[in-house]
Design an enzyme around this catalytic site. Sequence first.
Site, PDB file in Angstrom:
ATOM      1  N   CYS A  75       0.845  -1.200   0.000  1.00 54.97           N
ATOM      2  CA  CYS A  75       0.000   0.000   0.000  1.00 54.97           C
ATOM      3  C   CYS A  75       0.887   1.260   0.000  1.00 54.97           C
ATOM      4  O   CYS A  75       1.641   1.467  -0.931  1.00 54.97           O
ATOM      5  CB  CYS A  75      -0.990  -0.039   1.154  1.00 54.97           C
ATOM      6  SG  CYS A  75      -2.367   1.124   0.954  1.00 54.97           S
ATOM      7  N   HIS A 182      -3.988  -4.397  -0.518  1.00 56.51           N
ATOM      8  CA  HIS A 182      -3.654  -5.070   0.736  1.00 56.51           C
ATOM      9  C   HIS A 182      -3.731  -6.584   0.519  1.00 56.51           C
ATOM     10  O   HIS A 182      -4.825  -7.159   0.558  1.00 56.51           O
ATOM     11  CB  HIS A 182      -4.633  -4.663   1.839  1.00 56.51           C
ATOM     12  CG  HIS A 182      -4.443  -3.259   2.318  1.00 56.51           C
ATOM     13  ND1 HIS A 182      -3.518  -2.923   3.280  1.00 56.51           N
ATOM     14  CD2 HIS A 182      -5.047  -2.114   1.956  1.00 56.51           C
ATOM     15  CE1 HIS A 182      -3.574  -1.628   3.499  1.00 56.51           C
ATOM     16  NE2 HIS A 182      -4.487  -1.105   2.696  1.00 56.51           N
ATOM     17  N   GLU A 184      -2.968  -8.937   2.492  1.00 59.71           N
ATOM     18  CA  GLU A 184      -3.437  -9.616   3.703  1.00 59.71           C
ATOM     19  C   GLU A 184      -4.951  -9.538   3.866  1.00 59.71           C
ATOM     20  O   GLU A 184      -5.531 -10.232   4.705  1.00 59.71           O
ATOM     21  CB  GLU A 184      -2.732  -9.033   4.933  1.00 59.71           C
ATOM     22  CG  GLU A 184      -3.220  -7.688   5.409  1.00 59.71           C
ATOM     23  CD  GLU A 184      -2.725  -6.495   4.602  1.00 59.71           C
ATOM     24  OE1 GLU A 184      -3.023  -5.357   5.002  1.00 59.71           O
ATOM     25  OE2 GLU A 184      -2.036  -6.703   3.575  1.00 59.71           O
TER      26      GLU A 184
END
Length: 208
Positions: A75, A182, A184
Amino acid sequence: MIGIVDYGMGNLFSVSKALERLGADYYISAEEEELLRADALILPGVGAFRDAMERLPASTVKKFAASGKPLLGICLGMQLLFESSDENGLTEGLGLLPGHVRRFPGSTKDGETYKVPHMGWNRLTFVKPSPLLEKLEEDYVYFVHSYFVNAKQSDVMLAKADYHEQVSAIVGKDNIYGMQFHPEKSSRLGMALLGNFLKMAEERKAIR
């Protein structure tokens, strides 16, 4: 062992939990000696570019990059890898990749307005092969950002997404990698991308 850079502006919890799900050993640190000892480094980031550069241990990240070990920016962390950003005034970045960060204008050439920040799921299009994309298929990932990278050299763009502009979604050159979204928070594809990054770190360690 994966090092996560703690400079007060990262999504440390979600990144660390993703590494735990993948079975990776990691530590979070702001100390140069500890970070340089890692087999791979993750530079997370949430917030403004200028604030991040003021807090970031830039010399440490550059030393790690020069070591040849894998470095991944996520990011804002990806944006910091580039030369400069317009956010809150022109600010120099780490300069590890060629390119500039600029804001989504919020309107198209035809005058159609659109929402900024870019927030939600967008499909990736793979642009060129990379160990980071090995055995993966194009799918949707989760973005939250108002600024995007205008890469000077197309050879650093590994995958792109479209949000009224061409967004450099995954970038990479030599041992330096970045993901604008992102991973994750990006379900199966995001975790697979992180898994490939860990595999690269393991392979790099094995030949050292």
